[in-house]
Design a protein around this motif. Structure first.
Motif, PDB file in Angstrom:
ATOM      1  N   TRP A 249       0.861  -1.271   0.080  1.00  0.00           N
ATOM      2  CA  TRP A 249      -0.079   0.170  -0.083  1.00  0.00           C
ATOM      3  C   TRP A 249       0.887   1.292  -0.067  1.00  0.00           C
ATOM      4  O   TRP A 249       1.737   1.179   0.558  1.00  0.00           O
ATOM      5  CB  TRP A 249      -0.865   0.202   1.276  1.00  0.00           C
ATOM      6  N   ILE A 250       0.496   2.157  -0.841  1.00  0.00           N
ATOM      7  CA  ILE A 250       1.153   3.424  -0.688  1.00  0.00           C
ATOM      8  C   ILE A 250       0.018   4.374  -0.286  1.00  0.00           C
ATOM      9  O   ILE A 250      -1.187   4.582  -0.734  1.00  0.00           O
ATOM     10  CB  ILE A 250       1.434   3.883  -2.147  1.00  0.00           C
ATOM     11  N   VAL A 251       0.192   4.957   1.133  1.00  0.00           N
ATOM     12  CA  VAL A 251      -0.656   6.001   1.472  1.00  0.00           C
ATOM     13  C   VAL A 251      -0.200   7.343   0.845  1.00  0.00           C
ATOM     14  O   VAL A 251       0.988   8.020   1.369  1.00  0.00           O
ATOM     15  CB  VAL A 251      -0.315   6.270   3.213  1.00  0.00           C
ATOM     16  N   ASN A 252      -0.977   7.961  -0.217  1.00  0.00           N
ATOM     17  CA  ASN A 252      -0.722   8.968  -1.017  1.00  0.00           C
ATOM     18  C   ASN A 252      -1.183  10.236  -0.223  1.00  0.00           C
ATOM     19  O   ASN A 252      -2.226  10.625  -0.398  1.00  0.00           O
ATOM     20  CB  ASN A 252      -1.039   8.482  -2.401  1.00  0.00           C
ATOM     21  N   LEU A 253      -0.323  10.920   0.413  1.00  0.00           N
ATOM     22  CA  LEU A 253      -0.689  12.221   0.873  1.00  0.00           C
ATOM     23  C   LEU A 253      -0.926  13.209  -0.089  1.00  0.00           C
ATOM     24  O   LEU A 253      -1.555  14.251   0.256  1.00  0.00           O
ATOM     25  CB  LEU A 253       0.353  12.532   2.111  1.00  0.00           C
ATOM     26  N   VAL A 254      -0.409  13.185  -1.352  1.00  0.00           N
ATOM     27  CA  VAL A 254      -0.433  14.158  -2.262  1.00  0.00           C
ATOM     28  C   VAL A 254      -2.033  14.179  -2.556  1.00  0.00           C
ATOM     29  O   VAL A 254      -2.690  15.385  -2.708  1.00  0.00           O
ATOM     30  CB  VAL A 254       0.574  13.971  -3.351  1.00  0.00           C
ATOM     31  N   ASP A 255      -2.436  12.931  -2.878  1.00  0.00           N
ATOM     32  CA  ASP A 255      -3.900  12.856  -3.667  1.00  0.00           C
ATOM     33  C   ASP A 255      -4.762  12.468  -2.744  1.00  0.00           C
ATOM     34  O   ASP A 255      -5.928  12.378  -2.873  1.00  0.00           O
ATOM     35  CB  ASP A 255      -3.838  12.095  -4.833  1.00  0.00           C
TER      36      ASP A 255
ATOM     37  N   ALA B 290      10.620  -2.559 -15.273  1.00  0.00           N
ATOM     38  CA  ALA B 290      10.415  -1.923 -14.011  1.00  0.00           C
ATOM     39  C   ALA B 290      12.037  -1.739 -13.394  1.00  0.00           C
ATOM     40  O   ALA B 290      12.744  -2.659 -14.119  1.00  0.00           O
ATOM     41  CB  ALA B 290       9.768  -2.889 -12.941  1.00  0.00           C
ATOM     42  N   VAL B 291      12.195  -1.097 -12.761  1.00  0.00           N
ATOM     43  CA  VAL B 291      13.317  -0.508 -12.141  1.00  0.00           C
ATOM     44  C   VAL B 291      14.297  -1.955 -11.713  1.00  0.00           C
ATOM     45  O   VAL B 291      15.389  -2.157 -12.117  1.00  0.00           O
ATOM     46  CB  VAL B 291      13.345   0.410 -10.881  1.00  0.00           C
ATOM     47  N   PHE B 292      13.645  -2.825 -10.832  1.00  0.00           N
ATOM     48  CA  PHE B 292      14.498  -4.093 -10.401  1.00  0.00           C
ATOM     49  C   PHE B 292      13.943  -5.239 -11.156  1.00  0.00           C
ATOM     50  O   PHE B 292      14.163  -6.281 -10.532  1.00  0.00           O
ATOM     51  CB  PHE B 292      14.416  -4.060  -8.950  1.00  0.00           C
ATOM     52  N   GLY B 293      13.149  -5.119 -12.084  1.00  0.00           N
ATOM     53  CA  GLY B 293      12.822  -6.028 -13.032  1.00  0.00           C
ATOM     54  C   GLY B 293      11.484  -6.847 -12.824  1.00  0.00           C
ATOM     55  O   GLY B 293      11.177  -8.027 -13.233  1.00  0.00           O
ATOM     56  N   HIS B 294      10.807  -6.166 -11.733  1.00  0.00           N
ATOM     57  CA  HIS B 294       9.341  -6.602 -11.254  1.00  0.00           C
ATOM     58  C   HIS B 294       8.512  -5.442 -10.694  1.00  0.00           C
ATOM     59  O   HIS B 294       9.099  -4.338 -10.656  1.00  0.00           O
ATOM     60  CB  HIS B 294       9.689  -7.578  -9.849  1.00  0.00           C
ATOM     61  N   SER B 295       7.221  -5.953 -10.840  1.00  0.00           N
ATOM     62  CA  SER B 295       6.179  -4.886 -10.571  1.00  0.00           C
ATOM     63  C   SER B 295       5.082  -5.369 -10.294  1.00  0.00           C
ATOM     64  O   SER B 295       4.675  -6.719 -10.120  1.00  0.00           O
ATOM     65  CB  SER B 295       5.827  -3.939 -11.845  1.00  0.00           C
ATOM     66  N   TYR B 296       3.910  -4.747  -9.773  1.00  0.00           N
ATOM     67  CA  TYR B 296       2.534  -5.295  -9.479  1.00  0.00           C
ATOM     68  C   TYR B 296       1.658  -4.965 -10.729  1.00  0.00           C
ATOM     69  O   TYR B 296       1.700  -4.172 -11.458  1.00  0.00           O
ATOM     70  CB  TYR B 296       2.143  -4.726  -8.365  1.00  0.00           C
ATOM     71  N   ALA B 297       1.068  -6.258 -10.962  1.00  0.00           N
ATOM     72  CA  ALA B 297       0.045  -6.300 -12.203  1.00  0.00           C
ATOM     73  C   ALA B 297      -1.217  -5.732 -11.605  1.00  0.00           C
ATOM     74  O   ALA B 297      -2.143  -5.249 -12.756  1.00  0.00           O
ATOM     75  CB  ALA B 297      -0.294  -7.717 -12.556  1.00  0.00           C
ATOM     76  N   ARG B 298      -1.590  -5.650 -10.546  1.00  0.00           N
ATOM     77  CA  ARG B 298      -2.914  -4.846 -10.190  1.00  0.00           C
ATOM     78  C   ARG B 298      -2.710  -3.608  -9.262  1.00  0.00           C
ATOM     79  O   ARG B 298      -1.914  -3.716  -8.259  1.00  0.00           O
ATOM     80  CB  ARG B 298      -3.884  -5.580  -9.602  1.00  0.00           C
ATOM     81  N   ARG B 299      -3.293  -2.501  -9.642  1.00  0.00           N
ATOM     82  CA  ARG B 299      -3.411  -1.269  -8.830  1.00  0.00           C
ATOM     83  C   ARG B 299      -4.702  -0.730  -8.745  1.00  0.00           C
ATOM     84  O   ARG B 299      -5.475  -0.599  -9.712  1.00  0.00           O
ATOM     85  CB  ARG B 299      -2.476  -0.396  -9.254  1.00  0.00           C
ATOM     86  N   GLU B 300      -5.231  -0.601  -7.573  1.00  0.00           N
ATOM     87  CA  GLU B 300      -6.596   0.079  -6.921  1.00  0.00           C
ATOM     88  C   GLU B 300      -6.348   1.173  -6.209  1.00  0.00           C
ATOM     89  O   GLU B 300      -5.284   1.244  -5.612  1.00  0.00           O
ATOM     90  CB  GLU B 300      -7.245  -0.979  -6.122  1.00  0.00           C
ATOM     91  N   VAL B 301      -7.127   2.184  -6.474  1.00  0.00           N
ATOM     92  CA  VAL B 301      -7.032   3.521  -5.775  1.00  0.00           C
ATOM     93  C   VAL B 301      -8.160   3.408  -4.739  1.00  0.00           C
ATOM     94  O   VAL B 301      -9.364   3.320  -5.101  1.00  0.00           O
ATOM     95  CB  VAL B 301      -6.776   4.726  -6.880  1.00  0.00           C
ATOM     96  N   LYS B 302      -8.043   3.698  -3.637  1.00  0.00           N
ATOM     97  CA  LYS B 302      -8.997   3.744  -2.649  1.00  0.00           C
ATOM     98  C   LYS B 302      -8.982   5.098  -1.824  1.00  0.00           C
ATOM     99  O   LYS B 302      -8.079   5.601  -1.609  1.00  0.00           O
ATOM    100  CB  LYS B 302      -8.781   2.540  -1.611  1.00  0.00           C
ATOM    101  N   SER B 303     -10.331   5.699  -1.839  1.00  0.00           N
ATOM    102  CA  SER B 303     -10.594   7.065  -1.396  1.00  0.00           C
ATOM    103  C   SER B 303     -11.166   7.047  -0.061  1.00  0.00           C
ATOM    104  O   SER B 303     -11.479   5.931   0.486  1.00  0.00           O
ATOM    105  CB  SER B 303     -11.576   7.767  -2.243  1.00  0.00           C
ATOM    106  N   PRO B 304     -10.932   8.067   0.781  1.00  0.00           N
ATOM    107  CA  PRO B 304     -11.759   8.305   2.137  1.00  0.00           C
ATOM    108  C   PRO B 304     -13.102   7.774   1.786  1.00  0.00           C
ATOM    109  O   PRO B 304     -13.653   8.160   0.745  1.00  0.00           O
ATOM    110  CB  PRO B 304     -11.473   9.640   2.264  1.00  0.00           C
TER     111      PRO B 304
ATOM    112  N   LEU C 242      -1.528  -2.226  -4.471  1.00  0.00           N
ATOM    113  CA  LEU C 242      -0.817  -2.797  -5.326  1.00  0.00           C
ATOM    114  C   LEU C 242      -0.732  -4.334  -4.861  1.00  0.00           C
ATOM    115  O   LEU C 242      -0.484  -4.894  -3.975  1.00  0.00           O
ATOM    116  CB  LEU C 242       0.603  -2.348  -5.638  1.00  0.00           C
ATOM    117  N   THR C 243      -1.003  -5.110  -5.865  1.00  0.00           N
ATOM    118  CA  THR C 243      -0.924  -6.504  -5.663  1.00  0.00           C
ATOM    119  C   THR C 243      -0.835  -7.534  -6.958  1.00  0.00           C
ATOM    120  O   THR C 243      -0.493  -6.780  -7.860  1.00  0.00           O
ATOM    121  CB  THR C 243      -2.536  -7.082  -5.167  1.00  0.00           C
TER     122      THR C 243
END
Length: 190
Positions: free
Chosen positions: A135-141, A156-170, A147-148
């Motif tokens: 999880w990234i607790v994004n204080l900017v937005d 990707a920077v180190f050759g791996h990434s997450y395939a799924r990204r969801e954005v959750k709001s308050p 990420l899962t």
């Protein structure tokens, strides 16, 4: 005699811990990331508040069979010892007296000035280690990025990434893996 290009010196986990024991990093916020010692930005008040709020939200969600570790080492590989804002690991704090955990059920980074670093380098590092949820607790937005599904990714920077990204709001909740209850996004944001 040929000309040799300068090369970067990579550090190991053992060398990193030895330098720390010798006091080399006294008063500095550093982490070992893929062999490089990275100095982290100073923590601002919103980031500090998010750390406190995160502890209050994550501890009861996981219960007594998990340790919610704020800003403590996670031995991911012989060349990586990040200190995520939270690593939720199985067991009790006394289980890690001799050695830091090598995996986590959940890792969380609080991001403001470090947002791009956390989205790129940290995400790739955690995906490479096979950590299933980040999880990234994004204080900017003012959202939490979930990420899962770690995977190989040559771009990707180190050759791996997450395939799924969801954005959750308050107003929304997230069920962390292996947790006893949901966590409200609003409870993670200052």
């Amino acid at each position: 005699m040929g000309i040799h290009e300068p090369k970067t010196r990579r550090w190991t986990r053992a060398e990193y811990y030895q330098m720390a024991d010798l006091g080399w990093f006294q008063g500095q916020r550093v982490q070992l990331i893929e062999g490089e010692i990275v100095e982290m930005s100073p923590m601002g008040n919103p980031h500090a508040a998010a750390i406190r709020l995160g502890s209050r939200a994550l501890d009861p969600a996981f219960g007594p069979n998990f340790d919610v570790r704020p800003q403590l080492p996670l031995d991911l590989s012989p060349i990586s010892v990040p200190e995520p804002d939270f690593a939720v690991v199985a067991g009790h704090p006394r289980d890690y007296l001799e050695k830091a955990p090598t995996t986590a059920t959940l890792v969380v980074e609080v991001a403001d000035s470090s947002l791009e670093y956390d989205r790129n380098e940290k995400a790739s590092l955690y995906a490479k280690a096979g950590l299933t949820e980040y999880w990234i607790v994004n204080l900017v937005d003012r959202v939490v990025e979930v990420l899962t599904v770690p995977r190989r990714d040559p771009t990707a920077v180190f050759g791996h990434s997450y395939a799924r990204r969801e954005v959750k709001s308050p107003g929304e909740t997230i069920r962390p893996p292996e947790a006893e209850r949901d966590v409200a996004v609003a409870d993670l944001l200052p």
